[in-house]
Design an enzyme around this catalytic site. Structure first.
Site, PDB file in Angstrom:
ATOM      1  N   ASN A 123       0.869  -1.174   0.000  1.00 21.97           N
ATOM      2  CA  ASN A 123       0.000   0.000   0.000  1.00 21.97           C
ATOM      3  C   ASN A 123       0.909   1.229   0.000  1.00 21.97           C
ATOM      4  O   ASN A 123       1.471   1.586   1.030  1.00 21.97           O
ATOM      5  CB  ASN A 123      -0.886  -0.026   1.251  1.00 21.97           C
ATOM      6  CG  ASN A 123      -1.733   1.236   1.378  1.00 21.97           C
ATOM      7  OD1 ASN A 123      -1.774   2.067   0.476  1.00 21.97           O
ATOM      8  ND2 ASN A 123      -2.417   1.375   2.517  1.00 21.97           N
ATOM      9  N   LYS A 158       0.165   4.239  -0.315  1.00 17.73           N
ATOM     10  CA  LYS A 158      -0.488   5.417   0.274  1.00 17.73           C
ATOM     11  C   LYS A 158      -0.266   6.637  -0.628  1.00 17.73           C
ATOM     12  O   LYS A 158      -0.230   6.479  -1.844  1.00 17.73           O
ATOM     13  CB  LYS A 158      -0.006   5.626   1.713  1.00 17.73           C
ATOM     14  CG  LYS A 158      -0.165   4.335   2.551  1.00 17.73           C
ATOM     15  CD  LYS A 158       0.006   4.531   4.027  1.00 17.73           C
ATOM     16  CE  LYS A 158      -0.179   3.201   4.748  1.00 17.73           C
ATOM     17  NZ  LYS A 158      -0.092   3.316   6.194  1.00 17.73           N
ATOM     18  N   HIS A 214      -9.498   1.262   4.930  1.00 18.63           N
ATOM     19  CA  HIS A 214      -8.225   1.446   5.637  1.00 18.63           C
ATOM     20  C   HIS A 214      -8.443   2.390   6.826  1.00 18.63           C
ATOM     21  O   HIS A 214      -9.249   3.327   6.744  1.00 18.63           O
ATOM     22  CB  HIS A 214      -7.173   2.011   4.682  1.00 18.63           C
ATOM     23  CG  HIS A 214      -5.791   1.961   5.254  1.00 18.63           C
ATOM     24  ND1 HIS A 214      -5.342   2.872   6.174  1.00 18.63           N
ATOM     25  CD2 HIS A 214      -4.787   1.074   5.082  1.00 18.63           C
ATOM     26  CE1 HIS A 214      -4.098   2.556   6.530  1.00 18.63           C
ATOM     27  NE2 HIS A 214      -3.740   1.462   5.877  1.00 18.63           N
ATOM     28  N   GLU A 268      -6.818   4.794   7.876  1.00 16.15           N
ATOM     29  CA  GLU A 268      -6.605   6.209   7.572  1.00 16.15           C
ATOM     30  C   GLU A 268      -7.849   6.811   6.921  1.00 16.15           C
ATOM     31  O   GLU A 268      -8.163   7.977   7.134  1.00 16.15           O
ATOM     32  CB  GLU A 268      -5.360   6.356   6.672  1.00 16.15           C
ATOM     33  CG  GLU A 268      -4.090   6.101   7.486  1.00 16.15           C
ATOM     34  CD  GLU A 268      -2.949   5.489   6.706  1.00 16.15           C
ATOM     35  OE1 GLU A 268      -2.954   5.520   5.466  1.00 16.15           O
ATOM     36  OE2 GLU A 268      -2.027   4.946   7.368  1.00 16.15           O
ATOM     37  N   GLU A 322      -5.094  -4.742  10.699  1.00 17.97           N
ATOM     38  CA  GLU A 322      -4.055  -3.740  10.910  1.00 17.97           C
ATOM     39  C   GLU A 322      -4.317  -3.004  12.222  1.00 17.97           C
ATOM     40  O   GLU A 322      -5.131  -2.063  12.257  1.00 17.97           O
ATOM     41  CB  GLU A 322      -4.055  -2.722   9.764  1.00 17.97           C
ATOM     42  CG  GLU A 322      -3.818  -3.325   8.388  1.00 17.97           C
ATOM     43  CD  GLU A 322      -3.286  -2.293   7.398  1.00 17.97           C
ATOM     44  OE1 GLU A 322      -2.234  -2.560   6.823  1.00 17.97           O
ATOM     45  OE2 GLU A 322      -3.906  -1.225   7.233  1.00 17.97           O
ATOM     46  N   GLY A 360       2.897   2.376  10.827  1.00 17.47           N
ATOM     47  CA  GLY A 360       3.884   3.448  10.653  1.00 17.47           C
ATOM     48  C   GLY A 360       4.596   3.842  11.928  1.00 17.47           C
ATOM     49  O   GLY A 360       5.235   4.890  11.987  1.00 17.47           O
ATOM     50  N   SER A 400       3.757  -2.073  10.396  1.00 22.24           N
ATOM     51  CA  SER A 400       5.209  -2.163  10.578  1.00 22.24           C
ATOM     52  C   SER A 400       5.773  -3.539  10.254  1.00 22.24           C
ATOM     53  O   SER A 400       6.698  -3.998  10.921  1.00 22.24           O
ATOM     54  CB  SER A 400       5.597  -1.716  11.998  1.00 22.24           C
ATOM     55  OG  SER A 400       5.213  -0.368  12.205  1.00 22.24           O
TER      56      SER A 400
HETATM   57  P1  13P Z   1       3.181   0.402   7.728  1.00 25.31           P
HETATM   58  O1  13P Z   1       3.707  -0.874   7.092  1.00 25.31           O
HETATM   59  O2  13P Z   1       3.918   1.632   7.236  1.00 25.31           O
HETATM   60  O3  13P Z   1       3.089   0.308   9.203  1.00 25.31           O
HETATM   61  O4  13P Z   1       1.683   0.609   7.171  1.00 25.31           O
HETATM   62  C1  13P Z   1       0.796  -0.444   7.249  1.00 25.31           C
HETATM   63  C2  13P Z   1      -0.408  -0.067   6.483  1.00 25.31           C
HETATM   64  O5  13P Z   1      -1.159   0.807   6.874  1.00 25.31           O
HETATM   65  C3  13P Z   1      -0.679  -0.794   5.233  1.00 25.31           C
HETATM   66  O6  13P Z   1      -1.955  -0.548   4.770  1.00 25.31           O
END
Ligand code: 13P
Length: 256
Positions: free
Chosen positions: A12, A14, A98, A100, A170, A176, A216
């Site tokens: 992803n 982003k 997601h 976010e 997640e 992150g 992560s």
């Molecule tokens: P990270 O791997 O940067 O923690 O992000 C995970 C994520 O949100 C994938 O959709």
């Protein structure tokens, strides 16, 4: 022992990578990972790079995913993108719900459910994301929160469609942050999601649906997570932005 369900590792990206940068990254992944035997690999660039990345992936086994989609077929939804628009770029997967998007764009389970149904109805495979915040975990609410998100997101999904689902667990506090759920913590939630899928679709189908871990995940911690019986791949953010770290995770999945 290899799992009956093949692993699925998705990147992803982003809101990162211009079209030119995306092409470079996609080329690198294809070069390092032209042979995806045993592992399904999906790249999810931003909308603006879908067409360019589609051209790079065309003759490779690497699949293309989008990061979001609107549930309506077409119409006055400024700034939005429909399932058919994604399909026209050979997109096979779409990340939905997601954290976010839930947090910054106030997406509800009901709205995400509409998207899941539209995606399935248009031949796209949804990657439905679920996960708890740190306060929810600390209060012991993790399994309840995830249960509501999974059931809310999958309302009215039929058994026939369910085979095309991917779920991504997640934990928000692990996204992150460099903090990963321990394999045991993740497996506990994955097993409970599997239980919900059994309840919704029966055990034969539930056994086929892949549940990814995200938060992560890196080459260094992927193997122990992927060894867990109900962890069937990864949804990778930060580590998917570099060829070496992303392919390192694919290698870890291949070695399982
Ligand atoms: P990270 O791997 O940067 O923690 O992000 C995970 C994520 O949100 C994938 O959709």
């Amino acid at each position: 022992m290899k799992k009956r369900r093949g692993y699925i590792v998705a990147g992803n990206w982003k809101m990162n990578k211009t079209a030119a940068e995306a092409v470079e990254l996609a080329r690198g992944v294809v070069r390092e990972w032209g042979n995806a035997a045993g592992v399904e690999v999906v790249l999810c660039p931003p909308f603006t790079a879908l067409e360019a990345v589609a051209r790079i992936l065309k003759d490779s086994p690497v699949l293309l995913g989008a990061q979001n989609m609107h549930p309506a077929g077409s119409g006055a939804y400024t700034g939005e993108v429909s399932a058919q628009m994604l399909r026209s770029f050979q997109v096979s997967h779409v990340i939905l719900g997601h954290s976010e998007r839930r947090e910054y764009f106030a997406e509800s389970d009901a709205f995400i459910n509409e998207k899941v149904l539209t995606a399935l109805g248009n031949g796209l495979k949804p990657i439905l994301c679920v996960g708890e915040t740190l306060p929810q975990r600390d209060q012991g609410d993790t399994l309840g929160v995830v249960d509501a998100q999974v059931r809310g997101g999958l309302k009215q999904v039929t058994g026939e469609e369910a085979e095309n689902l991917v779920i991504a667990y997640e934990p928000i506090w692990a996204i992150g942050t460099g903090k990963t759920a321990t394999p045991r913590m993740a497996q506990e939630v994955h097993a409970s999601i599997r239980g919900i899928l059994v309840d919704l679709f029966g055990s034969a189908l539930a056994d086929k649906i892949r549940i990814q871990y995200g938060g992560s995940m890196k080459p260094g911690n992927a193997a122990e997570l992927l060894l867990q019986p109900d962890i069937d791949g990864g949804l990778i953010g930060g580590a998917s932005l570099e060829v070496e770290s992303f392919t390192g995770i694919i290698e870890a999945a291949k070695a399982r």
